[in-house]
Motif scaffolding. Sequence first.
Motif, PDB file in Angstrom:
ATOM      1  N   TYR A   1     -31.614-120.183  18.981  1.00 46.99           N
ATOM      2  CA  TYR A   1     -32.974-119.657  18.985  1.00 46.99           C
ATOM      3  C   TYR A   1     -33.664-120.099  17.699  1.00 46.99           C
ATOM      4  N   LYS A   2     -34.685-120.961  17.830  1.00 44.02           N
ATOM      5  CA  LYS A   2     -35.428-121.487  16.682  1.00 44.02           C
ATOM      6  C   LYS A   2     -34.481-122.110  15.654  1.00 44.02           C
ATOM      7  N   ASN A   3     -33.610-122.987  16.157  1.00 44.29           N
ATOM      8  CA  ASN A   3     -32.651-123.721  15.330  1.00 44.29           C
ATOM      9  C   ASN A   3     -31.646-122.814  14.623  1.00 44.29           C
ATOM     10  N   GLN A   4     -31.496-121.588  15.113  1.00 47.90           N
ATOM     11  CA  GLN A   4     -30.508-120.677  14.543  1.00 47.90           C
ATOM     12  C   GLN A   4     -29.495-120.296  15.622  1.00 47.90           C
ATOM     13  N   VAL A   5     -28.257-120.101  15.205  1.00 47.37           N
ATOM     14  CA  VAL A   5     -27.189-119.698  16.122  1.00 47.37           C
ATOM     15  C   VAL A   5     -27.094-118.180  16.113  1.00 47.37           C
ATOM     16  N   ILE A   6     -27.437-117.571  17.214  1.00 50.58           N
ATOM     17  CA  ILE A   6     -27.378-116.121  17.353  1.00 50.58           C
ATOM     18  C   ILE A   6     -26.085-115.773  18.090  1.00 50.58           C
ATOM     19  N   LYS A   7     -25.210-115.011  17.440  1.00 46.50           N
ATOM     20  CA  LYS A   7     -23.912-114.681  18.010  1.00 46.50           C
ATOM     21  C   LYS A   7     -23.953-113.298  18.675  1.00 46.50           C
ATOM     22  N   PHE A   8     -23.217-113.208  19.794  1.00 48.01           N
ATOM     23  CA  PHE A   8     -23.109-111.954  20.531  1.00 48.01           C
ATOM     24  C   PHE A   8     -21.643-111.671  20.826  1.00 48.01           C
ATOM     25  N   SER A   9     -21.282-110.419  20.715  1.00 45.86           N
ATOM     26  CA  SER A   9     -19.963-110.005  21.201  1.00 45.86           C
ATOM     27  C   SER A   9     -20.085-109.650  22.685  1.00 45.86           C
ATOM     28  N   GLY A  10     -18.955-109.505  23.345  1.00 41.29           N
ATOM     29  CA  GLY A  10     -18.987-109.155  24.759  1.00 41.29           C
ATOM     30  C   GLY A  10     -19.663-107.824  25.008  1.00 41.29           C
ATOM     31  N   GLU A  11     -19.430-106.841  24.105  1.00 40.40           N
ATOM     32  CA  GLU A  11     -20.043-105.530  24.252  1.00 40.40           C
ATOM     33  C   GLU A  11     -21.552-105.594  24.052  1.00 40.40           C
ATOM     34  N   GLU A  12     -21.993-106.395  23.063  1.00 41.39           N
ATOM     35  CA  GLU A  12     -23.431-106.524  22.814  1.00 41.39           C
ATOM     36  C   GLU A  12     -24.129-107.199  23.983  1.00 41.39           C
ATOM     37  N   LEU A  13     -23.488-108.188  24.580  1.00 42.07           N
ATOM     38  CA  LEU A  13     -24.082-108.874  25.713  1.00 42.07           C
ATOM     39  C   LEU A  13     -24.208-107.935  26.913  1.00 42.07           C
ATOM     40  N   SER A  14     -23.203-107.107  27.120  1.00 39.84           N
ATOM     41  CA  SER A  14     -23.264-106.140  28.215  1.00 39.84           C
ATOM     42  C   SER A  14     -24.383-105.130  27.986  1.00 39.84           C
ATOM     43  N   GLU A  15     -24.572-104.734  26.733  1.00 41.75           N
ATOM     44  CA  GLU A  15     -25.616-103.770  26.412  1.00 41.75           C
ATOM     45  C   GLU A  15     -27.006-104.369  26.612  1.00 41.75           C
ATOM     46  N   ILE A  16     -27.154-105.680  26.298  1.00 34.96           N
ATOM     47  CA  ILE A  16     -28.443-106.342  26.498  1.00 34.96           C
ATOM     48  C   ILE A  16     -28.807-106.369  27.977  1.00 34.96           C
ATOM     49  N   LYS A  17     -27.812-106.605  28.827  1.00 37.39           N
ATOM     50  CA  LYS A  17     -28.061-106.688  30.268  1.00 37.39           C
ATOM     51  C   LYS A  17     -28.288-105.322  30.901  1.00 37.39           C
ATOM     52  N   ARG A  18     -27.945-104.265  30.208  1.00 35.77           N
ATOM     53  CA  ARG A  18     -28.073-102.923  30.789  1.00 35.77           C
ATOM     54  C   ARG A  18     -29.537-102.503  30.817  1.00 35.77           C
ATOM     55  N   VAL A  19     -30.046-102.203  32.002  1.00 34.18           N
ATOM     56  CA  VAL A  19     -31.438-101.795  32.138  1.00 34.18           C
ATOM     57  C   VAL A  19     -31.619-100.341  31.737  1.00 34.18           C
ATOM     58  N   SER A  20     -30.690 -99.498  32.140  1.00 33.00           N
ATOM     59  CA  SER A  20     -30.782 -98.079  31.818  1.00 33.00           C
ATOM     60  C   SER A  20     -29.382 -97.500  31.745  1.00 33.00           C
ATOM     61  N   ALA A  21     -29.208 -96.507  30.879  1.00 32.82           N
ATOM     62  CA  ALA A  21     -27.896 -95.876  30.742  1.00 32.82           C
ATOM     63  C   ALA A  21     -27.671 -94.813  31.798  1.00 32.82           C
ATOM     64  N   GLY A  22     -28.769 -94.243  32.355  1.00 35.09           N
ATOM     65  CA  GLY A  22     -28.645 -93.185  33.346  1.00 35.09           C
ATOM     66  C   GLY A  22     -28.865 -93.690  34.749  1.00 35.09           C
ATOM     67  N   HIS A  23     -28.422 -92.911  35.733  1.00 35.98           N
ATOM     68  CA  HIS A  23     -28.606 -93.291  37.126  1.00 35.98           C
ATOM     69  C   HIS A  23     -30.001 -92.949  37.622  1.00 35.98           C
ATOM     70  N   LEU A  24     -30.600 -91.888  37.128  1.00 36.75           N
ATOM     71  CA  LEU A  24     -31.935 -91.468  37.560  1.00 36.75           C
ATOM     72  C   LEU A  24     -32.754 -91.093  36.335  1.00 36.75           C
ATOM     73  N   GLN A  25     -33.856 -91.823  36.113  1.00 31.34           N
ATOM     74  CA  GLN A  25     -34.669 -91.628  34.916  1.00 31.34           C
ATOM     75  C   GLN A  25     -36.128 -91.492  35.329  1.00 31.34           C
ATOM     76  N   LEU A  26     -36.750 -90.380  34.987  1.00 28.16           N
ATOM     77  CA  LEU A  26     -38.133 -90.107  35.349  1.00 28.16           C
ATOM     78  C   LEU A  26     -39.074 -90.982  34.523  1.00 28.16           C
ATOM     79  N   LEU A  27     -40.036 -91.634  35.218  1.00 26.84           N
ATOM     80  CA  LEU A  27     -40.989 -92.527  34.543  1.00 26.84           C
ATOM     81  C   LEU A  27     -42.398 -91.961  34.504  1.00 26.84           C
ATOM     82  N   GLY A  28     -42.822 -91.253  35.549  1.00 34.03           N
ATOM     83  CA  GLY A  28     -44.188 -90.719  35.577  1.00 34.03           C
ATOM     84  C   GLY A  28     -44.517 -90.150  36.944  1.00 34.03           C
ATOM     85  N   PHE A  29     -45.832 -89.827  37.118  1.00 36.98           N
ATOM     86  CA  PHE A  29     -46.275 -89.195  38.361  1.00 36.98           C
ATOM     87  C   PHE A  29     -47.496 -89.921  38.899  1.00 36.98           C
ATOM     88  N   LYS A  30     -47.678 -89.880  40.226  1.00 41.73           N
ATOM     89  CA  LYS A  30     -48.829 -90.486  40.889  1.00 41.73           C
ATOM     90  C   LYS A  30     -49.282 -89.586  42.039  1.00 41.73           C
TER      91      LYS A  30
END
Length: 549
Positions: free
Chosen positions: A255-284
């Motif tokens: 990234y921009k001529n720099q080597v950004i290192k990731f561990s397996g745990e960090e990569l899994s955390e980046i891919k995680r969209v949400s930690a919970g199964h049901l998360q309230l966002l708002g009302f309509k």
Amino acid sequence: MDLDPDEVFRDDDDDPDNPFFQEDKKEETHFQVALSCISQSLKTQIINRSYDEVAICFFNTREKKNLQDLNGVFVLNVPEREDLDRPTARLLKTIDGIEEVFMKEIGSQYGIVSGSRENALYNALWAAQALLRKGSAKTLDKRILLFTNEDDPFGSIKGATKFDLIRTTLQRAKDAQDLGISIELFPLSCPNEQFNLSLFYADLVGLEGGDLVQYLPSAGDRFFMFQYEGPTERSFICADTGALFLEPSKRFQLYKNQVIKFSGEELSEIKRVSAGHLQLLGFKPLSCLKDYHNLRPSTFLYPSDEGMSGSTCIFIALHRSMVKLNRFAVAFFGSPSRPQLVALVAQDEIITAAGQVEPPGMNMLYLPYADDIRHVEELHPNPDIAPRATDDQVKKAAALMKRIDLKDFSVCQFANPALQRHYAVLQALALEEDEMPEVNDETVPDEEGMARPGVVKTLEEFKLSVYGENYEEEEAGKGKVSEVSKKRKAISETASQKCKEYDWADLADNGKLKELSVVELKYYLTAHDLPVSGKKEALISRILSHMGK
């Protein structure tokens, strides 16, 4: 021969002196490759992991054999063994000699026939999920190993049908994964043509980005690890020095001529969209929620203080506010690999003198993605030439809908026929009854109601406004009488002649209709364009209703 799984997925430009390369010159089929891998895996499991249970399921087969009676799926087994059971020597021997038997007794068919909605892959996932139903996902490791050389299983299907087949198959795979069943794909590439994961299977196994690029080359390694895991240990060795890495390896991204290192745990955390199964966002407002947003059966939610103390109080307060303000909640739901937006619609309690009709709670509707909604305009790019209904046709359609509309409809008005039959069977077994009690299926169309004179008249007016007077005599606008129309007309004329031989008013007044046979009763029904399905009592009731008696 004992096939080395590492060599199954080798590149074509590998060393030509390799023994496997020499074997490949004999044009070993993909079916033979899969059988060899299964045979080697069974041998390893018998030796190293004898407590593992295995099932072998072929799909896209001519014959079918499975507990669900699904087409295109054949579960292979041997005597004195359950479909999912420990591997045995007899099973291994059967696999080694199955090729000739398969061609004669089981057979194969190529993919899905155009015009048919039979989905062998969907059926195979369903059958495999049913086979793996034993045990808890917390204590057992459940896996489906999928061998295929077809990267686009729905390639011959076009349009909306293909979209629906893909959607339902992916949903079936997700349902299996939600139950703790992992799906591993082992693609078999055709000569001079690489298996294209992006056509379908990337979505099925949840691949994207770098994982999609590395999946195909690592297929052989993954199968090797599957076969020999348990007594095995994995180590990382430096390719330059040969030294053993004591720390786990890391991945990197430029990234921009720099080597950004990731561990397996960090990569899994980046891919995680949400930690919970049901998360309230708002009302309509409820007006924003359309009928076509509901693409699959909803889920009913109800609080439980056993799982979380105080959840009932919070749920009641939220429920009352949503009912009072006519709002629905938008929430995130799903696993990190498949995020899903849902709508939570509050359902108020309905109580009558007979008791509770509908319980209070929330219906969770699974909202569609943008590409889940098909717009009519896509089929007709030029709106000027698109067929449109006339005012008279719209008027007749509205009158028909008004006639057949169910007043005060509620799903609680109809009993589940499968559940009712289940209870009826239990009752018959408990009371040792010889005959199975009749179960009234309230979900089938109301033929007697549809046969009422007012409904029949409105339906005929609608058909006349859309198709015209001679719609049964014309075939696709060609002006030719079809064979079906000829046969239908001949049956109607015969029934009309036979119908004149009976004094139907006298038979109805004196209760003698029950003395007629079903064939004779159908003379009247056919002559008056009424439905002829159902038992004798239903036919008599339909005739009396038509005669106004």
